[in-house]
Design a protein around this motif. Structure first.
Motif, PDB file in Angstrom:
ATOM      1  N   GLU A 186      32.660  66.436  32.024  1.00  0.00           N
ATOM      2  CA  GLU A 186      33.536  66.330  33.192  1.00  0.00           C
ATOM      3  C   GLU A 186      32.751  65.882  34.420  1.00  0.00           C
ATOM      4  O   GLU A 186      33.216  65.039  35.186  1.00  0.00           O
ATOM      5  CB  GLU A 186      34.231  67.663  33.483  1.00  0.00           C
ATOM      6  CG  GLU A 186      35.401  67.945  32.607  1.00  0.00           C
ATOM      7  CD  GLU A 186      36.191  69.174  33.042  1.00  0.00           C
ATOM      8  OE1 GLU A 186      35.971  69.671  34.175  1.00  0.00           O
ATOM      9  OE2 GLU A 186      37.027  69.624  32.256  1.00  0.00           O
ATOM     10  N   MET A 187      31.567  66.457  34.608  1.00  0.00           N
ATOM     11  CA  MET A 187      30.729  66.094  35.753  1.00  0.00           C
ATOM     12  C   MET A 187      30.336  64.620  35.695  1.00  0.00           C
ATOM     13  O   MET A 187      30.346  63.932  36.713  1.00  0.00           O
ATOM     14  CB  MET A 187      29.474  66.969  35.811  1.00  0.00           C
ATOM     15  CG  MET A 187      29.743  68.434  36.059  1.00  0.00           C
ATOM     16  SD  MET A 187      30.550  68.751  37.635  1.00  0.00           S
ATOM     17  CE  MET A 187      29.193  68.424  38.730  1.00  0.00           C
ATOM     18  N   ILE A 188      30.015  64.130  34.511  1.00  0.00           N
ATOM     19  CA  ILE A 188      29.642  62.724  34.344  1.00  0.00           C
ATOM     20  C   ILE A 188      30.811  61.827  34.733  1.00  0.00           C
ATOM     21  O   ILE A 188      30.651  60.850  35.471  1.00  0.00           O
ATOM     22  CB  ILE A 188      29.167  62.446  32.899  1.00  0.00           C
ATOM     23  CG1 ILE A 188      27.824  63.130  32.652  1.00  0.00           C
ATOM     24  CG2 ILE A 188      29.079  60.942  32.624  1.00  0.00           C
ATOM     25  CD1 ILE A 188      27.390  63.157  31.196  1.00  0.00           C
ATOM     26  N   VAL A 189      32.008  62.168  34.260  1.00  0.00           N
ATOM     27  CA  VAL A 189      33.208  61.388  34.575  1.00  0.00           C
ATOM     28  C   VAL A 189      33.464  61.402  36.076  1.00  0.00           C
ATOM     29  O   VAL A 189      33.665  60.356  36.704  1.00  0.00           O
ATOM     30  CB  VAL A 189      34.434  61.914  33.792  1.00  0.00           C
ATOM     31  CG1 VAL A 189      35.723  61.317  34.324  1.00  0.00           C
ATOM     32  CG2 VAL A 189      34.278  61.629  32.304  1.00  0.00           C
ATOM     33  N   LYS A 190      33.455  62.588  36.687  1.00  0.00           N
ATOM     34  CA  LYS A 190      33.687  62.694  38.132  1.00  0.00           C
ATOM     35  C   LYS A 190      32.656  61.903  38.926  1.00  0.00           C
ATOM     36  O   LYS A 190      32.992  61.240  39.903  1.00  0.00           O
ATOM     37  CB  LYS A 190      33.639  64.158  38.572  1.00  0.00           C
ATOM     38  CG  LYS A 190      34.849  64.971  38.223  1.00  0.00           C
ATOM     39  CD  LYS A 190      34.668  66.377  38.781  1.00  0.00           C
ATOM     40  CE  LYS A 190      35.727  67.341  38.355  1.00  0.00           C
ATOM     41  NZ  LYS A 190      35.525  68.668  38.960  1.00  0.00           N
TER      42      LYS A 190
ATOM     43  N   LYS B 270      30.856  59.247  37.964  1.00  0.00           N
ATOM     44  CA  LYS B 270      31.064  57.800  37.813  1.00  0.00           C
ATOM     45  C   LYS B 270      32.231  57.334  38.688  1.00  0.00           C
ATOM     46  O   LYS B 270      32.131  56.318  39.374  1.00  0.00           O
ATOM     47  CB  LYS B 270      31.313  57.437  36.348  1.00  0.00           C
ATOM     48  CG  LYS B 270      30.061  57.468  35.498  1.00  0.00           C
ATOM     49  CD  LYS B 270      30.366  57.065  34.066  1.00  0.00           C
ATOM     50  CE  LYS B 270      29.113  57.100  33.215  1.00  0.00           C
ATOM     51  NZ  LYS B 270      29.392  56.721  31.822  1.00  0.00           N
ATOM     52  N   GLU B 271      33.338  58.079  38.629  1.00  0.00           N
ATOM     53  CA  GLU B 271      34.486  57.718  39.468  1.00  0.00           C
ATOM     54  C   GLU B 271      34.126  57.864  40.946  1.00  0.00           C
ATOM     55  O   GLU B 271      34.519  57.036  41.778  1.00  0.00           O
ATOM     56  CB  GLU B 271      35.697  58.580  39.098  1.00  0.00           C
ATOM     57  CG  GLU B 271      36.238  58.277  37.713  1.00  0.00           C
ATOM     58  CD  GLU B 271      37.351  59.201  37.251  1.00  0.00           C
ATOM     59  OE1 GLU B 271      37.972  58.879  36.210  1.00  0.00           O
ATOM     60  OE2 GLU B 271      37.616  60.234  37.907  1.00  0.00           O
ATOM     61  N   GLY B 272      33.370  58.910  41.271  1.00  0.00           N
ATOM     62  CA  GLY B 272      32.959  59.146  42.647  1.00  0.00           C
ATOM     63  C   GLY B 272      32.111  58.017  43.208  1.00  0.00           C
ATOM     64  O   GLY B 272      32.280  57.604  44.359  1.00  0.00           O
ATOM     65  N   GLU B 273      31.194  57.494  42.408  1.00  0.00           N
ATOM     66  CA  GLU B 273      30.368  56.358  42.841  1.00  0.00           C
ATOM     67  C   GLU B 273      31.248  55.163  43.179  1.00  0.00           C
ATOM     68  O   GLU B 273      31.017  54.465  44.172  1.00  0.00           O
ATOM     69  CB  GLU B 273      29.370  55.978  41.744  1.00  0.00           C
ATOM     70  CG  GLU B 273      28.241  56.959  41.564  1.00  0.00           C
ATOM     71  CD  GLU B 273      27.379  56.658  40.341  1.00  0.00           C
ATOM     72  OE1 GLU B 273      27.502  55.550  39.749  1.00  0.00           O
ATOM     73  OE2 GLU B 273      26.574  57.533  39.963  1.00  0.00           O
ATOM     74  N   ARG B 274      32.264  54.928  42.365  1.00  0.00           N
ATOM     75  CA  ARG B 274      33.172  53.799  42.610  1.00  0.00           C
ATOM     76  C   ARG B 274      33.959  54.004  43.905  1.00  0.00           C
ATOM     77  O   ARG B 274      34.212  53.052  44.636  1.00  0.00           O
ATOM     78  CB  ARG B 274      34.118  53.634  41.426  1.00  0.00           C
ATOM     79  CG  ARG B 274      33.416  53.203  40.164  1.00  0.00           C
ATOM     80  CD  ARG B 274      34.392  53.034  39.005  1.00  0.00           C
ATOM     81  NE  ARG B 274      33.624  52.869  37.776  1.00  0.00           N
ATOM     82  CZ  ARG B 274      33.796  53.580  36.681  1.00  0.00           C
ATOM     83  NH1 ARG B 274      34.746  54.490  36.624  1.00  0.00           N
ATOM     84  NH2 ARG B 274      33.052  53.385  35.622  1.00  0.00           N
ATOM     85  N   ILE B 275      34.362  55.238  44.153  1.00  0.00           N
ATOM     86  CA  ILE B 275      35.106  55.553  45.378  1.00  0.00           C
ATOM     87  C   ILE B 275      34.220  55.342  46.598  1.00  0.00           C
ATOM     88  O   ILE B 275      34.608  54.669  47.571  1.00  0.00           O
ATOM     89  CB  ILE B 275      35.626  57.004  45.334  1.00  0.00           C
ATOM     90  CG1 ILE B 275      36.741  57.152  44.297  1.00  0.00           C
ATOM     91  CG2 ILE B 275      36.104  57.458  46.716  1.00  0.00           C
ATOM     92  CD1 ILE B 275      37.106  58.589  43.963  1.00  0.00           C
ATOM     93  N   LEU B 276      33.022  55.920  46.577  1.00  0.00           N
ATOM     94  CA  LEU B 276      32.138  55.901  47.744  1.00  0.00           C
ATOM     95  C   LEU B 276      31.731  54.490  48.156  1.00  0.00           C
ATOM     96  O   LEU B 276      31.477  54.241  49.341  1.00  0.00           O
ATOM     97  CB  LEU B 276      30.908  56.766  47.480  1.00  0.00           C
ATOM     98  CG  LEU B 276      31.195  58.268  47.391  1.00  0.00           C
ATOM     99  CD1 LEU B 276      29.973  59.018  46.865  1.00  0.00           C
ATOM    100  CD2 LEU B 276      31.638  58.828  48.733  1.00  0.00           C
ATOM    101  N   LYS B 277      31.711  53.550  47.230  1.00  0.00           N
ATOM    102  CA  LYS B 277      31.370  52.157  47.548  1.00  0.00           C
ATOM    103  C   LYS B 277      32.348  51.549  48.555  1.00  0.00           C
ATOM    104  O   LYS B 277      32.014  50.590  49.234  1.00  0.00           O
ATOM    105  CB  LYS B 277      31.365  51.298  46.280  1.00  0.00           C
ATOM    106  CG  LYS B 277      30.184  51.520  45.389  1.00  0.00           C
ATOM    107  CD  LYS B 277      30.272  50.620  44.171  1.00  0.00           C
ATOM    108  CE  LYS B 277      29.165  50.949  43.189  1.00  0.00           C
ATOM    109  NZ  LYS B 277      29.271  50.166  41.950  1.00  0.00           N
ATOM    110  N   HIS B 278      33.562  52.087  48.633  1.00  0.00           N
ATOM    111  CA  HIS B 278      34.607  51.504  49.475  1.00  0.00           C
ATOM    112  C   HIS B 278      34.764  52.206  50.829  1.00  0.00           C
ATOM    113  O   HIS B 278      35.647  51.841  51.600  1.00  0.00           O
ATOM    114  CB  HIS B 278      35.947  51.536  48.731  1.00  0.00           C
ATOM    115  CG  HIS B 278      35.963  50.673  47.512  1.00  0.00           C
ATOM    116  ND1 HIS B 278      36.096  49.307  47.567  1.00  0.00           N
ATOM    117  CD2 HIS B 278      35.811  50.976  46.200  1.00  0.00           C
ATOM    118  CE1 HIS B 278      36.063  48.808  46.342  1.00  0.00           C
ATOM    119  NE2 HIS B 278      35.891  49.807  45.491  1.00  0.00           N
TER     120      HIS B 278
END
Length: 159
Positions: A52-56, A58-66
């Motif tokens: 779950e932490m890995i998934v969060k 990865k998604e978090g990195e994509r969010i923070l880029k924006h």
């Protein structure tokens, strides 16, 4: 005011797309709205906490880029502050008065947001103690942002 909604996953349901389009059109009178969809990670049924932490993350990195440095970030989180429509309107109005005119709302994926995204957040809001599909939350969020602008402009809105 510029409102950005960053959300995990693509919207597939036609009826939800139609609702998003309608509220986007309505909001165009009040703000510049941008909706950014970031790719979601596959989430198997039985995940360990570390998965779950890995998934969060990865998604978090994509969010923070924006997210720009000057953005005021509001995350949608079950443990966030519960506000009435009037209180949300007041909060958004206060941000505009303080010249925080770049507001980013974040809707996480099916298992929530990473610690890094939560740390970047300026404010957490909860729409309910109930869990809603994150695709439906887009519509609910846009309706409440639209309602907030109507309230702040002294325009009638459905009570």
């Amino acid at each position: 005011m510029k409102i950005t909604v960053i959300t995990v996953g693509k919207l597939k349901e036609k009826y939800l797309k139609m609702a998003i389009d309608e509220y986007s059109k309505r909001l165009s009178r009040y703000c510049k709205l941008t909706i950014i969809e970031v790719m979601d990670e596959k989430t198997p049924e039985q995940m360990s906490i570390s998965q779950e932490m890995i998934v969060k993350n990865k998604e978090g990195e994509r969010i923070l880029k924006h997210i720009k440095d000057n953005a005021y970030v509001i995350t949608l989180a079950i443990k966030g502050n519960m506000l009435s429509s009037e209180q949300l309107a007041q909060h958004l109005n206060h941000l505009g008065v303080e010249r925080n005119s770049n507001i980013v709302f974040i809707i996480g994926g099916s298992i929530g947001l990473s610690d890094e995204v939560m740390a970047r957040s300026n404010y957490n809001v909860s729409f309910s103690k109930m869990t809603f599909p994150h695709q439906l939350m887009r519509v609910i969020l846009l309706e409440q942002v639209y309602r907030s602008f109507r309230i702040n402009m002294g325009e009638p809105y459905h009570k």
